[in-house]
Motif scaffolding. Structure first.
Motif, PDB file in Angstrom:
ATOM      1  N   MET A   1       0.848  -1.201   0.000  1.00 25.68           N
ATOM      2  CA  MET A   1       0.000   0.000   0.000  1.00 25.68           C
ATOM      3  C   MET A   1       0.880   1.246   0.000  1.00 25.68           C
ATOM      4  SD  MET A   1      -2.959   1.034   2.759  1.00 25.68           S
ATOM      5  CE  MET A   1      -4.181  -0.091   2.093  1.00 25.68           C
ATOM      6  N   ARG A   2       0.424   2.261  -0.715  1.00 23.74           N
ATOM      7  CA  ARG A   2       1.208   3.496  -0.755  1.00 23.74           C
ATOM      8  C   ARG A   2       1.154   4.218   0.589  1.00 23.74           C
ATOM      9  NH1 ARG A   2       3.059   5.320  -5.619  1.00 23.74           N
ATOM     10  NH2 ARG A   2       2.220   4.222  -7.419  1.00 23.74           N
ATOM     11  N   LEU A   3       2.278   4.816   0.937  1.00 30.07           N
ATOM     12  CA  LEU A   3       2.369   5.524   2.220  1.00 30.07           C
ATOM     13  C   LEU A   3       1.324   6.632   2.302  1.00 30.07           C
ATOM     14  CD1 LEU A   3       3.843   5.857   4.891  1.00 30.07           C
ATOM     15  CD2 LEU A   3       5.495   7.327   3.756  1.00 30.07           C
ATOM     16  N   SER A   4       1.089   7.315   1.170  1.00 29.00           N
ATOM     17  CA  SER A   4       0.115   8.420   1.157  1.00 29.00           C
ATOM     18  C   SER A   4      -1.272   7.926   1.574  1.00 29.00           C
ATOM     19  CB  SER A   4       0.068   9.071  -0.224  1.00 29.00           C
ATOM     20  OG  SER A   4      -0.142   8.077  -1.212  1.00 29.00           O
ATOM     21  N   GLU A   5      -1.597   6.717   1.155  1.00 33.03           N
ATOM     22  CA  GLU A   5      -2.916   6.179   1.495  1.00 33.03           C
ATOM     23  C   GLU A   5      -2.986   5.823   2.984  1.00 33.03           C
ATOM     24  OE1 GLU A   5      -4.185   2.951  -1.019  1.00 33.03           O
ATOM     25  OE2 GLU A   5      -6.071   2.731   0.100  1.00 33.03           O
ATOM     26  N   ILE A   6      -1.887   5.294   3.500  1.00 31.45           N
ATOM     27  CA  ILE A   6      -1.832   4.961   4.939  1.00 31.45           C
ATOM     28  C   ILE A   6      -1.982   6.239   5.770  1.00 31.45           C
ATOM     29  CG2 ILE A   6      -0.307   4.115   6.779  1.00 31.45           C
ATOM     30  CD1 ILE A   6       0.823   2.122   4.709  1.00 31.45           C
ATOM     31  N   SER A  19       7.672  16.001   2.152  1.00 35.03           N
ATOM     32  CA  SER A  19       8.227  14.666   1.957  1.00 35.03           C
ATOM     33  C   SER A  19       7.525  13.987   0.790  1.00 35.03           C
ATOM     34  CB  SER A  19       8.003  13.812   3.197  1.00 35.03           C
ATOM     35  OG  SER A  19       8.607  14.378   4.315  1.00 35.03           O
ATOM     36  N   ASP A  20       8.258  13.128   0.136  1.00 36.27           N
ATOM     37  CA  ASP A  20       7.678  12.341  -0.944  1.00 36.27           C
ATOM     38  C   ASP A  20       6.997  11.116  -0.320  1.00 36.27           C
ATOM     39  OD1 ASP A  20       7.022  10.825  -3.084  1.00 36.27           O
ATOM     40  OD2 ASP A  20       9.085  10.240  -3.571  1.00 36.27           O
ATOM     41  N   VAL A  21       5.668  11.126  -0.271  1.00 37.14           N
ATOM     42  CA  VAL A  21       4.945  10.062   0.430  1.00 37.14           C
ATOM     43  C   VAL A  21       4.357   9.026  -0.528  1.00 37.14           C
ATOM     44  CG1 VAL A  21       4.455  11.406   2.494  1.00 37.14           C
ATOM     45  CG2 VAL A  21       2.899  11.560   0.550  1.00 37.14           C
ATOM     46  N   ASP A  22       4.990   8.884  -1.668  1.00 36.92           N
ATOM     47  CA  ASP A  22       4.470   7.967  -2.685  1.00 36.92           C
ATOM     48  C   ASP A  22       5.026   6.553  -2.572  1.00 36.92           C
ATOM     49  OD1 ASP A  22       2.521   9.152  -4.000  1.00 36.92           O
ATOM     50  OD2 ASP A  22       3.699   9.847  -5.728  1.00 36.92           O
ATOM     51  N   GLN A  66      11.544   3.904   4.854  1.00 40.65           N
ATOM     52  CA  GLN A  66      11.270   5.228   4.311  1.00 40.65           C
ATOM     53  C   GLN A  66      10.636   6.147   5.343  1.00 40.65           C
ATOM     54  OE1 GLN A  66       9.914   3.223   1.053  1.00 40.65           O
ATOM     55  NE2 GLN A  66      12.072   3.374   0.529  1.00 40.65           N
ATOM     56  N   ALA A  67       9.913   5.536   6.286  1.00 34.89           N
ATOM     57  CA  ALA A  67       9.134   6.376   7.190  1.00 34.89           C
ATOM     58  C   ALA A  67       9.128   5.830   8.612  1.00 34.89           C
ATOM     59  CB  ALA A  67       7.707   6.491   6.679  1.00 34.89           C
ATOM     60  N   VAL A  68       9.025   6.757   9.559  1.00 31.31           N
ATOM     61  CA  VAL A  68       8.949   6.406  10.974  1.00 31.31           C
ATOM     62  C   VAL A  68       7.678   7.030  11.537  1.00 31.31           C
ATOM     63  CG1 VAL A  68      10.122   6.469  13.208  1.00 31.31           C
ATOM     64  CG2 VAL A  68      11.474   6.517  11.093  1.00 31.31           C
ATOM     65  N   LEU A  69       6.854   6.211  12.191  1.00 34.33           N
ATOM     66  CA  LEU A  69       5.631   6.721  12.818  1.00 34.33           C
ATOM     67  C   LEU A  69       5.876   6.843  14.321  1.00 34.33           C
ATOM     68  CD1 LEU A  69       2.699   7.526  13.110  1.00 34.33           C
ATOM     69  CD2 LEU A  69       2.052   5.107  12.870  1.00 34.33           C
ATOM     70  N   ILE A  70       5.910   8.082  14.795  1.00 34.95           N
ATOM     71  CA  ILE A  70       6.142   8.353  16.222  1.00 34.95           C
ATOM     72  C   ILE A  70       4.781   8.458  16.916  1.00 34.95           C
ATOM     73  CG2 ILE A  70       7.182   9.944  17.877  1.00 34.95           C
ATOM     74  CD1 ILE A  70       9.072  10.788  15.481  1.00 34.95           C
TER      75      ILE A  70
END
Lengths: 111, 246
Positions: A1-6, A19-22, A66-70
């Motif tokens: 799933m794309r990060l943008s959708e999440i 940020s590039d969230v694709d 690519q990404a960290v969720l805090i």
């Protein structure tokens, strides 16, 4: 799933704007011991953590995240944000807990 | 120059994990019997016991450093050392509000007892001391220096509350003169820092099980920094007591 959708479905805050969230998210890893995350996280994972020390950026880079969720509403300082921007790592935030986020993300990715 | 055998990480009965047996007198007697020349008291996030132990240690002819073991937001333990009581207390006062308001529950964590030199209980610390300050690791290191102290990361190679496990590696731009290790050998990433060993004693018999032998002029943080750099013949050597196998 794309990060943008999440980001959209879980109503996450993007702490590093522009940020590039694709990118594609294939899984997730939960952990707050950075040494353990270094050993266990895999490329394509979204890392869910309460940690926001600047070292999270290097851990993400080294493990190919690519990404960290805090979670829990904890907020990184300027040093962490700057390093993330410079290193191309996307930092996301939420006031929800790691348990809630992991559960909802698991459902999303399983669909 | 003198050879100074130092055990610079000792808890008192104030630390909930420290035994009640860790009274000022017991600590000083154990240090003297182990032929230790200098000690530091490093309770978790508190300095309420340093002055009482200092008084007994100094009268017994021991060198003494005023210390504290801070626990940062990332659950990393950081030792802070001072030559004088006042600076040490100023740092402790500055961080007390950063310690969560959770009360200690002696049934689960142990008592946090403040005693005088005669082992009479004169108070209890109400807040749970083994808890993380609302203060990041890098900021804590800077804060210790701002108050005139020497920051030394504790047991950097230990799984629990050690720098390497909690943060993965030494943060960029954070520099140490000394770092404490369990093995006597520092992991990579500590630059020019010298390895230090100490007992992290919570019971009297643990005092001196690991020590650092400093070759320096006196037990002070300035001399420790010079020794870490090997200046004018000064040196820092780790010593670990051999375990009896039987």
């Amino acid at each position: 799933m794309r990060l943008s959708e999440i980001i959209d479905r879980l109503s996450l805050d993007v702490l590093t704007p522009a940020s590039d969230v694709d990118s594609e998210v294939t899984g997730a890893y939960c952990g707050d011991l950075l040494s353990h995350v270094l050993a266990k996280a895999a490329a394509g994972d979204l890392w869910i953590t309460i940690q926001h020390h600047a070292n999270i950026v290097a851990v993400a880079q080294v493990t190919g995240l690519q990404a960290v969720l805090i979670v829990d509403g904890r907020s990184p300082n300027e040093e962490t944000l700057t390093r993330a921007k410079d290193g191309g790592i996307i930092l996301l935030g939420t006031s929800e807990s790691a348990f809630i986020m992991a559960g909802r993300l698991h459902t999303l990715l399983a669909d | 120059m003198e050879l100074i055998v130092a055990d610079l990480h000792i808890h008192t009965c104030l630390s909930p994990c420290g035994e009640l047996a860790m009274s000022p007198r017991a600590i000083v007697e154990a240090a003297v019997s182990k032929r230790i020349d200098a000690i530091a008291i490093t309770d978790h996030n508190s300095v309420s016991m340093v002055d009482t132990v200092a008084q007994l240690a100094l009268s017994a002819g021991l060198g003494f450093l005023y210390g504290m073991e801070m626990q940062t937001r990332e659950d990393v333990h950081l030792l802070a050392y001072f030559n004088d009581s006042a600076s040490c207390h100023r740092l402790a006062d500055a961080i007390y509000s950063l310690l969560p308001n959770r009360p200690n529950e002696p049934l689960y964590f142990g008592d946090q007892v403040i005693v005088d030199a005669d082992e009479t209980i004169i108070g209890y610390e109400p807040k749970l001391l083994v808890n993380s300050l609302d203060l990041g690791f890098n900021e804590a290191v800077a804060l210790v220096r701002e108050y005139g102290g020497l920051p030394v990361p504790a047991h950097v190679d230990r799984e629990a509350y050690g720098l390497m496990a909690q943060l993965g590696f030494v943060p960029e731009g954070v520099i140490f003169d000394l770092a404490e290790t369990l093995t006597g050998v520092l992991p990579e990433g500590f630059g020019h820092a010298a390895a230090m060993c100490s007992s992290d004693a919570h019971q009297p018999e643990q005092i001196g099980r690991r020590t650092t032998i400093f070759k320096m002029k006196n037990a002070s943080i300035h001399e420790m920094i010079l020794a870490s750099q090997g200046i004018d013949g000064r040196s820092v050597t780790c010593h670990i007591e051999e375990r009896r196998t039987k």
